[in-house]
Design a protein around this motif. Structure first.
Motif, PDB file in Angstrom:
ATOM      1  N   TYR A  28       0.699   5.339   1.229  1.00  0.00           N
ATOM      2  CA  TYR A  28       0.015   6.316   2.064  1.00  0.00           C
ATOM      3  C   TYR A  28       0.674   7.674   1.874  1.00  0.00           C
ATOM      4  N   HIS A  85      -4.609   6.688   3.389  1.00  0.00           N
ATOM      5  CA  HIS A  85      -4.446   5.587   2.449  1.00  0.00           C
ATOM      6  C   HIS A  85      -4.705   6.055   1.029  1.00  0.00           C
ATOM      7  N   GLN A 135       0.839  -1.195   0.000  1.00  0.00           N
ATOM      8  CA  GLN A 135       0.000   0.000   0.000  1.00  0.00           C
ATOM      9  C   GLN A 135       0.871   1.241   0.000  1.00  0.00           C
ATOM     10  N   PHE A 183       4.595   7.096   1.943  1.00  0.00           N
ATOM     11  CA  PHE A 183       5.096   5.879   2.566  1.00  0.00           C
ATOM     12  C   PHE A 183       4.540   4.652   1.858  1.00  0.00           C
ATOM     13  N   PHE A 221       5.888  -0.222   7.637  1.00  0.00           N
ATOM     14  CA  PHE A 221       6.074   1.000   6.872  1.00  0.00           C
ATOM     15  C   PHE A 221       7.545   1.314   6.678  1.00  0.00           C
ATOM     16  N   GLN A 273       1.273  11.485   3.904  1.00  0.00           N
ATOM     17  CA  GLN A 273       1.217  12.157   5.181  1.00  0.00           C
ATOM     18  C   GLN A 273       1.571  13.622   4.980  1.00  0.00           C
ATOM     19  N   LEU A 281      -3.892   0.431  -2.861  1.00  0.00           N
ATOM     20  CA  LEU A 281      -3.381  -0.891  -2.505  1.00  0.00           C
ATOM     21  C   LEU A 281      -3.211  -1.700  -3.773  1.00  0.00           C
ATOM     22  N   GLY A 339      -1.907  12.608  10.402  1.00  0.00           N
ATOM     23  CA  GLY A 339      -2.106  11.178  10.200  1.00  0.00           C
ATOM     24  C   GLY A 339      -1.943  10.781   8.750  1.00  0.00           C
ATOM     25  N   LEU A 340      -1.621   9.525   8.537  1.00  0.00           N
ATOM     26  CA  LEU A 340      -1.448   9.019   7.182  1.00  0.00           C
ATOM     27  C   LEU A 340      -2.795   8.776   6.526  1.00  0.00           C
ATOM     28  N   MET A 385       1.190  -4.660   9.138  1.00  0.00           N
ATOM     29  CA  MET A 385       1.622  -3.648   8.186  1.00  0.00           C
ATOM     30  C   MET A 385       2.953  -3.063   8.623  1.00  0.00           C
TER      31      MET A 385
END
Lengths: 110, 112
Positions: free
Chosen positions: A35, A45, A33, A88, A100, A37, A48, A42-43, A98
């Motif tokens: 992401y 999404h 995935q 990320f 990162f 930021q 995917l 916060g990250l 998960m």
């Protein structure tokens, strides 16, 4: 342990250019995935891609996955100043696993 | 609005003083995780929970505790904080990884 490693660590481009970020990982995965930021927040999404997929698109995002090389790339086309953020990759085998990377810091200059 | 809510957003505390960072989600998600983010190290998983009363250690669990007594809440407890726990903490949840994790806004913790 940290799984994905993004490359480059930082990238600076002009608005309208394309931005490409890469992610390499070490072990087998079920999915990968990406992401975003924004500074200190916060990250979010983005997209995917499953291990049996090679390419996926979502709007201006294009993700590729090469499981033989254990690598993925995220392409942002026609970048905008609002795309300035850290990106990320995260890899996982299941819902709670998960991992990162350290991220790529993208700066898009207007 | 579907969200993960963390409190507080900012916290400065002293070494050894017990603290709790709360995390609550309103999406009925089974899976919840805590991460810490440090410069150059990305996000590292502290603890995760697959459902009520089911928790397990992530990569960096030392010095932390969690509980999952209700589906919506997943507090992070630091029994005796130390300066090396100064970090940016994120709570995240999901019903299935194919949808990605939903992250909270983060808690910036400073231990002096």
């Amino acid at each position: 342990s940290q799984q994905g490693e993004e490359d480059p660590q930082a990238l600076s481009i002009q608005e309208g250019e394309n931005a490409t970020m890469n992610c390499s990982y070490k072990t087998s995965i079920n999915n990968l995935q990406w992401y975003r930021q924004n500074s200190g927040r916060g990250l979010v999404h983005l997209i995917l891609i499953r291990s049996n997929e090679r390419e996926k698109h979502s709007g201006r995002l294009r993700v590729t996955l090469d499981t033989s090389k254990k690598s993925s790339s995220l392409l942002i086309t026609a970048s905008r100043a609002a795309d300035t953020a850290s990106y990320f990759c995260a890899t996982g085998l299941n819902n709670n696993d998960m991992r990162f990377g350290a991220g790529t810091r993208l700066t898009v200059k207007p | 609005e579907a969200q993960v809510t963390q409190n507080p957003r900012y916290l400065i505390t002293v070494t050894g003083k017990k603290l709790t960072v709360t995390c609550s989600q309103n999406m009925n998600h089974e899976y919840m995780s805590w991460y810490r983010q440090d410069p150059g190290l990305g996000l590292r998983q502290i603890y995760y929970s697959m459902n009520v009363e089911v928790t397990d250690k992530g990569d960096v669990p030392e010095g932390y505790k969690v509980s999952r007594k209700e589906k919506r809440n997943f507090p992070l407890i630091l029994e005796s904080p130390s300066p090396n726990q100064t970090s940016l903490y994120f709570c995240a949840s999901t019903s299935n990884i194919v949808y990605g994790y939903t992250f909270g806004s983060g808690t910036r913790l400073t231990v002096v």
